[in-house]
Design a protein around this motif. Sequence first.
Motif, PDB file in Angstrom:
ATOM      1  N   PRO A 128       0.826  -1.211   0.000  1.00  0.00           N
ATOM      2  CA  PRO A 128       0.000   0.000   0.000  1.00  0.00           C
ATOM      3  C   PRO A 128       0.861   1.262   0.000  1.00  0.00           C
ATOM      4  O   PRO A 128       1.784   1.397   0.797  1.00  0.00           O
ATOM      5  N   HIS A 129       0.591   2.148  -0.925  1.00  0.00           N
ATOM      6  CA  HIS A 129       1.224   3.456  -0.974  1.00  0.00           C
ATOM      7  C   HIS A 129       0.499   4.291  -2.022  1.00  0.00           C
ATOM      8  O   HIS A 129      -0.299   3.763  -2.798  1.00  0.00           O
ATOM      9  N   LEU A 130       0.757   5.569  -2.021  1.00  0.00           N
ATOM     10  CA  LEU A 130       0.060   6.492  -2.907  1.00  0.00           C
ATOM     11  C   LEU A 130      -1.440   6.232  -2.793  1.00  0.00           C
ATOM     12  O   LEU A 130      -1.993   6.334  -1.717  1.00  0.00           O
ATOM     13  N   GLU A 131      -2.096   5.863  -3.863  1.00  0.00           N
ATOM     14  CA  GLU A 131      -3.527   5.564  -3.801  1.00  0.00           C
ATOM     15  C   GLU A 131      -3.811   4.077  -3.938  1.00  0.00           C
ATOM     16  O   GLU A 131      -4.932   3.669  -4.233  1.00  0.00           O
ATOM     17  N   LEU A 132      -2.807   3.272  -3.719  1.00  0.00           N
ATOM     18  CA  LEU A 132      -2.940   1.830  -3.808  1.00  0.00           C
ATOM     19  C   LEU A 132      -3.248   1.279  -2.418  1.00  0.00           C
ATOM     20  O   LEU A 132      -2.465   1.449  -1.487  1.00  0.00           O
ATOM     21  N   GLY A 133      -4.404   0.642  -2.296  1.00  0.00           N
ATOM     22  CA  GLY A 133      -4.818   0.134  -0.995  1.00  0.00           C
ATOM     23  C   GLY A 133      -4.870  -1.373  -0.923  1.00  0.00           C
ATOM     24  O   GLY A 133      -4.561  -2.082  -1.884  1.00  0.00           O
ATOM     25  N   GLU A 134      -5.287  -1.855   0.224  1.00  0.00           N
ATOM     26  CA  GLU A 134      -5.367  -3.302   0.474  1.00  0.00           C
ATOM     27  C   GLU A 134      -6.313  -4.003  -0.496  1.00  0.00           C
ATOM     28  O   GLU A 134      -6.043  -5.124  -0.912  1.00  0.00           O
ATOM     29  N   SER A 135      -7.428  -3.359  -0.858  1.00  0.00           N
ATOM     30  CA  SER A 135      -8.384  -4.028  -1.743  1.00  0.00           C
ATOM     31  C   SER A 135      -7.758  -4.322  -3.114  1.00  0.00           C
ATOM     32  O   SER A 135      -8.047  -5.355  -3.720  1.00  0.00           O
ATOM     33  N   GLU A 136      -6.909  -3.423  -3.591  1.00  0.00           N
ATOM     34  CA  GLU A 136      -6.219  -3.681  -4.852  1.00  0.00           C
ATOM     35  C   GLU A 136      -5.175  -4.782  -4.687  1.00  0.00           C
ATOM     36  O   GLU A 136      -5.012  -5.638  -5.564  1.00  0.00           O
ATOM     37  N   LEU A 137      -4.471  -4.757  -3.573  1.00  0.00           N
ATOM     38  CA  LEU A 137      -3.453  -5.778  -3.328  1.00  0.00           C
ATOM     39  C   LEU A 137      -4.053  -7.176  -3.213  1.00  0.00           C
ATOM     40  O   LEU A 137      -3.421  -8.163  -3.573  1.00  0.00           O
ATOM     41  N   GLU A 138      -5.280  -7.256  -2.742  1.00  0.00           N
ATOM     42  CA  GLU A 138      -5.938  -8.551  -2.598  1.00  0.00           C
ATOM     43  C   GLU A 138      -6.244  -9.205  -3.943  1.00  0.00           C
ATOM     44  O   GLU A 138      -6.578 -10.384  -4.003  1.00  0.00           O
ATOM     45  N   LEU A 139      -6.103  -8.450  -5.029  1.00  0.00           N
ATOM     46  CA  LEU A 139      -6.302  -9.009  -6.365  1.00  0.00           C
ATOM     47  C   LEU A 139      -5.095  -9.826  -6.829  1.00  0.00           C
ATOM     48  O   LEU A 139      -5.158 -10.496  -7.853  1.00  0.00           O
ATOM     49  N   LEU A 140      -3.999  -9.750  -6.087  1.00  0.00           N
ATOM     50  CA  LEU A 140      -2.789 -10.509  -6.406  1.00  0.00           C
ATOM     51  C   LEU A 140      -2.606 -11.627  -5.393  1.00  0.00           C
ATOM     52  O   LEU A 140      -2.788 -11.420  -4.198  1.00  0.00           O
ATOM     53  N   THR A 141      -2.215 -12.777  -5.872  1.00  0.00           N
ATOM     54  CA  THR A 141      -1.920 -13.902  -4.993  1.00  0.00           C
ATOM     55  C   THR A 141      -0.416 -14.129  -5.014  1.00  0.00           C
ATOM     56  O   THR A 141       0.139 -14.528  -6.039  1.00  0.00           O
ATOM     57  N   PRO A 142       0.269 -13.861  -3.889  1.00  0.00           N
ATOM     58  CA  PRO A 142       1.710 -14.150  -3.865  1.00  0.00           C
ATOM     59  C   PRO A 142       1.957 -15.655  -3.771  1.00  0.00           C
ATOM     60  O   PRO A 142       1.282 -16.356  -3.024  1.00  0.00           O
ATOM     61  N   ILE A 143       2.922 -16.123  -4.541  1.00  0.00           N
ATOM     62  CA  ILE A 143       3.279 -17.546  -4.569  1.00  0.00           C
ATOM     63  C   ILE A 143       4.692 -17.683  -4.019  1.00  0.00           C
ATOM     64  O   ILE A 143       5.654 -17.228  -4.637  1.00  0.00           O
ATOM     65  N   GLY A 144       4.809 -18.309  -2.856  1.00  0.00           N
ATOM     66  CA  GLY A 144       6.103 -18.476  -2.225  1.00  0.00           C
ATOM     67  C   GLY A 144       6.628 -19.900  -2.228  1.00  0.00           C
ATOM     68  O   GLY A 144       7.739 -20.153  -1.780  1.00  0.00           O
ATOM     69  N   SER A 145       5.813 -20.828  -2.732  1.00  0.00           N
ATOM     70  CA  SER A 145       6.237 -22.228  -2.750  1.00  0.00           C
ATOM     71  C   SER A 145       5.474 -22.977  -3.844  1.00  0.00           C
ATOM     72  O   SER A 145       4.452 -22.502  -4.346  1.00  0.00           O
ATOM     73  N   LEU A 146       5.960 -24.151  -4.168  1.00  0.00           N
ATOM     74  CA  LEU A 146       5.267 -24.981  -5.155  1.00  0.00           C
ATOM     75  C   LEU A 146       3.903 -25.428  -4.642  1.00  0.00           C
ATOM     76  O   LEU A 146       2.948 -25.542  -5.416  1.00  0.00           O
ATOM     77  N   ASP A 147       3.786 -25.648  -3.329  1.00  0.00           N
ATOM     78  CA  ASP A 147       2.486 -26.008  -2.760  1.00  0.00           C
ATOM     79  C   ASP A 147       1.487 -24.879  -2.943  1.00  0.00           C
ATOM     80  O   ASP A 147       0.313 -25.122  -3.243  1.00  0.00           O
ATOM     81  N   GLU A 148       1.932 -23.641  -2.758  1.00  0.00           N
ATOM     82  CA  GLU A 148       1.031 -22.504  -2.971  1.00  0.00           C
ATOM     83  C   GLU A 148       0.621 -22.397  -4.441  1.00  0.00           C
ATOM     84  O   GLU A 148      -0.530 -22.075  -4.742  1.00  0.00           O
ATOM     85  N   LEU A 149       1.536 -22.698  -5.337  1.00  0.00           N
ATOM     86  CA  LEU A 149       1.193 -22.688  -6.757  1.00  0.00           C
ATOM     87  C   LEU A 149       0.181 -23.788  -7.065  1.00  0.00           C
ATOM     88  O   LEU A 149      -0.797 -23.557  -7.783  1.00  0.00           O
ATOM     89  N   ARG A 150       0.384 -24.967  -6.507  1.00  0.00           N
ATOM     90  CA  ARG A 150      -0.582 -26.064  -6.714  1.00  0.00           C
ATOM     91  C   ARG A 150      -1.978 -25.651  -6.237  1.00  0.00           C
ATOM     92  O   ARG A 150      -2.984 -25.912  -6.902  1.00  0.00           O
ATOM     93  N   GLU A 151      -2.050 -25.015  -5.072  1.00  0.00           N
ATOM     94  CA  GLU A 151      -3.341 -24.565  -4.525  1.00  0.00           C
ATOM     95  C   GLU A 151      -3.984 -23.517  -5.426  1.00  0.00           C
ATOM     96  O   GLU A 151      -5.198 -23.537  -5.643  1.00  0.00           O
ATOM     97  N   PHE A 152      -3.188 -22.587  -5.938  1.00  0.00           N
ATOM     98  CA  PHE A 152      -3.704 -21.568  -6.846  1.00  0.00           C
ATOM     99  C   PHE A 152      -4.293 -22.228  -8.093  1.00  0.00           C
ATOM    100  O   PHE A 152      -5.400 -21.907  -8.519  1.00  0.00           O
ATOM    101  N   LEU A 153      -3.544 -23.162  -8.686  1.00  0.00           N
ATOM    102  CA  LEU A 153      -4.010 -23.844  -9.890  1.00  0.00           C
ATOM    103  C   LEU A 153      -5.258 -24.691  -9.606  1.00  0.00           C
ATOM    104  O   LEU A 153      -6.165 -24.763 -10.425  1.00  0.00           O
ATOM    105  N   LYS A 154      -5.305 -25.298  -8.430  1.00  0.00           N
ATOM    106  CA  LYS A 154      -6.473 -26.110  -8.046  1.00  0.00           C
ATOM    107  C   LYS A 154      -7.716 -25.215  -7.952  1.00  0.00           C
ATOM    108  O   LYS A 154      -8.806 -25.619  -8.334  1.00  0.00           O
ATOM    109  N   MET A 155      -7.542 -23.992  -7.469  1.00  0.00           N
ATOM    110  CA  MET A 155      -8.638 -23.046  -7.324  1.00  0.00           C
ATOM    111  C   MET A 155      -9.243 -22.686  -8.700  1.00  0.00           C
ATOM    112  O   MET A 155     -10.417 -22.357  -8.798  1.00  0.00           O
ATOM    113  N   LEU A 156      -8.457 -22.793  -9.759  1.00  0.00           N
ATOM    114  CA  LEU A 156      -8.922 -22.434 -11.093  1.00  0.00           C
ATOM    115  C   LEU A 156      -9.784 -23.497 -11.739  1.00  0.00           C
ATOM    116  O   LEU A 156     -10.547 -23.202 -12.673  1.00  0.00           O
ATOM    117  N   SER A 157      -9.665 -24.714 -11.265  1.00  0.00           N
ATOM    118  CA  SER A 157     -10.378 -25.841 -11.916  1.00  0.00           C
ATOM    119  C   SER A 157     -11.857 -25.820 -11.641  1.00  0.00           C
ATOM    120  O   SER A 157     -12.353 -25.320 -10.722  1.00  0.00           O
TER     121      SER A 157
END
Length: 177
Positions: free
Chosen positions: A148-177
């Motif tokens: 968050p900075h300038l006019e960028l708030g939490e609601s905009e940041l929530e549109l991005l999913t950070p991926i820190g591991s292969l398990d998190e990537l698997r979960e993200f991909l599973k959510m798409l199915s």
Amino acid sequence: MPRKIVSVFGSSRTRPGTQEWRKAEEWGRLVASAGFALASGGYGGSMEAASRGARNAGGLVIGVTAPNLFESRSGANAYVDVELPAPTLTGRIERMLEMSRAVLALPGGLGTLTEIMVAWNLAYIQCLQGRGPLPVAVDAAWTPFLHPHLELGESELELLTPIGSLDELREFLKMLS
């Protein structure tokens, strides 16, 4: 062409044998293993590594190239099954977003950051229009730049999913199915 496509953005500078290359290759493998075709910019670096991973897992690989922009590049990498030339950089990004069910962004440079921003802005506009947003996941390496900075708030940041591991990537991909 399959309807279930995930676009992967990443650096053209990533070299074989590096940790970044292995990560991109693994992300590509996971995309294909989850039943998605993989689209990328179609050239070298992370795009090639992700393409290789997807192809080796039996997935379809689409390369959206920009031959007018990158005249020094000799065409799509060897793992691309379908090459779709785009006339401009913005046309290339737009085409990838239009065909994709979701977007993944590996570490990269200015080009990758541009792709993230366009995908993120599209997801934001879709929310403003009352539609479900394009799922956008970014490698956790991007998170220090996305706060968050300038006019960028939490609601905009929530549109991005950070991926820190292969398990998190698997979960993200599973959510798409």
